[in-house]
Design a protein around this motif. Sequence first.
Motif, PDB file in Angstrom:
ATOM      1  N   GLY A  28       2.786   1.737 -28.354  1.00 40.62           N
ATOM      2  CA  GLY A  28       3.131   3.301 -27.643  1.00 40.62           C
ATOM      3  C   GLY A  28       3.071   3.666 -28.296  1.00 40.62           C
ATOM      4  O   GLY A  28       2.983   4.273 -29.574  1.00 40.62           O
ATOM      5  N   ALA A  29       4.194   5.082 -27.896  1.00 41.62           N
ATOM      6  CA  ALA A  29       4.862   6.275 -28.302  1.00 41.62           C
ATOM      7  C   ALA A  29       5.681   6.618 -26.701  1.00 41.62           C
ATOM      8  O   ALA A  29       5.917   6.346 -25.630  1.00 41.62           O
ATOM      9  N   VAL A  30       7.516   6.907 -28.404  1.00 40.06           N
ATOM     10  CA  VAL A  30       8.239   7.488 -27.828  1.00 40.06           C
ATOM     11  C   VAL A  30       9.032   8.355 -28.912  1.00 40.06           C
ATOM     12  O   VAL A  30       8.362   8.650 -29.751  1.00 40.06           O
TER      13      VAL A  30
ATOM     14  N   ASP B  19       9.477   9.585 -23.085  1.00 37.10           N
ATOM     15  CA  ASP B  19       8.296   8.613 -23.011  1.00 37.10           C
ATOM     16  C   ASP B  19       8.520   7.582 -23.088  1.00 37.10           C
ATOM     17  O   ASP B  19      10.098   7.174 -23.077  1.00 37.10           O
ATOM     18  N   GLY B  20       7.429   6.542 -23.527  1.00 40.22           N
ATOM     19  CA  GLY B  20       8.445   4.721 -24.112  1.00 40.22           C
ATOM     20  C   GLY B  20       8.236   4.490 -22.930  1.00 40.22           C
ATOM     21  O   GLY B  20       8.849   3.585 -22.803  1.00 40.22           O
TER      22      GLY B  20
ATOM     23  N   SER C 288       2.297   0.898 -21.552  1.00 46.72           N
ATOM     24  CA  SER C 288       1.269   1.213 -21.489  1.00 46.72           C
ATOM     25  C   SER C 288       1.554   1.389 -19.842  1.00 46.72           C
ATOM     26  O   SER C 288       0.350   2.269 -19.105  1.00 46.72           O
TER      27      SER C 288
ATOM     28  N   ASP D 197       3.581   6.284 -22.193  1.00 51.19           N
ATOM     29  CA  ASP D 197       3.384   6.006 -23.783  1.00 51.19           C
ATOM     30  C   ASP D 197       2.131   7.223 -24.274  1.00 51.19           C
ATOM     31  O   ASP D 197       0.788   6.111 -24.957  1.00 51.19           O
TER      32      ASP D 197
ATOM     33  N   GLY E 181      -0.158   7.170 -26.755  1.00 45.95           N
ATOM     34  CA  GLY E 181       0.094   6.235 -28.300  1.00 45.95           C
ATOM     35  C   GLY E 181      -1.284   5.024 -28.649  1.00 45.95           C
ATOM     36  O   GLY E 181      -2.647   5.672 -27.575  1.00 45.95           O
TER      37      GLY E 181
ATOM     38  N   TRP F 104      -2.816   3.941 -25.041  1.00 49.48           N
ATOM     39  CA  TRP F 104      -3.694   4.943 -24.431  1.00 49.48           C
ATOM     40  C   TRP F 104      -4.813   5.075 -25.023  1.00 49.48           C
ATOM     41  O   TRP F 104      -5.816   5.470 -24.151  1.00 49.48           O
TER      42      TRP F 104
END
Length: 308
Positions: free
Chosen positions: A123-125, A139-140, A143, A147, A150, A153
């Motif tokens: 993921g991405a945060v 974000d976070g 999916s 995210d 990330g 993604w």
Amino acid sequence: MTDQVLAIDLGKTGCRGSLRLDGQQTRSADAPGAPGLANAGGVAAAERAIRDVVAQITTPTTTFTLSIGAAGAAAAPDAAAQLARRLTDLPGAHGIAVTSDAVTAHAGALGGAPGVVLAAGTGAVATAVDAAGRFTRTDGWGSLLGDEGGGAWIGVEGLRAALRCHDGRAAHTALAAEASAHYGVALDDLPKHLGQHENPALLAARFAPIVAAAAATDDTAAAIMTAAGHALARTVLATIDRSGIPSPAPFAITGGLTNLGAPLLDPLRRAIAQRTDPRAPLGEPIDGAALLALDAGTVLEEMVVRIL
């Protein structure tokens, strides 16, 4: 005797455990990750992963403070509290702390000091903490809804490109053949293959390194990696703006996605260069979990669920 700490980094890809005495690791273990606390069945899956790691590391006489950074805890704080309660019967645990893996990433990277941290893995945060302890997360969202940029993604975008090529809806891309070879199924069977997996985001994220490697010679893959870098940059810049931290903001990036190298990191760094003061991470998310285990005085404390 100094308290032992059992730090856990529970992500969507893997679950890492580190038993530490006086700050030095004495044992470690790994297990598969969990889809995230915000997902259906997420607490139960997280509990299974954590108990697996704890069983590998501890003995019947081991006593410790358990500190967990779990994916999805920020989006589902009630689930984080539930997870903490469900782990109170662990033999040897005389204190439990649960927080988001984004929080432990921040603590690990900046040592509890103010600034902005981008945690980029499956993921991405991005998180920010200002000098007054105000916490901002961007974000976070998982999916399905977020995210962006990330690993999952990137993997999904690569697989979508492969299927567009397969259908004749887009130009040829090497990702079509790469996808079939990587997953060992025909492209027609990809939706079923991912859909039947208990953690589709994890399965998709495993294609991200292949997209990054193909970017050197494949225009479609290169475009995906550039888009991912720009998506992560938007997350970082939004976090700076929302937090009110003056530019250039202290900034670190952590997580497995950093291993994808220049195809991802170059567009990201160019896009945020004027607004950030880059710092090498002091440590990893698991180091942040170890820090928060015994230190309840950091600016991140309000994000931690503790059962003593």
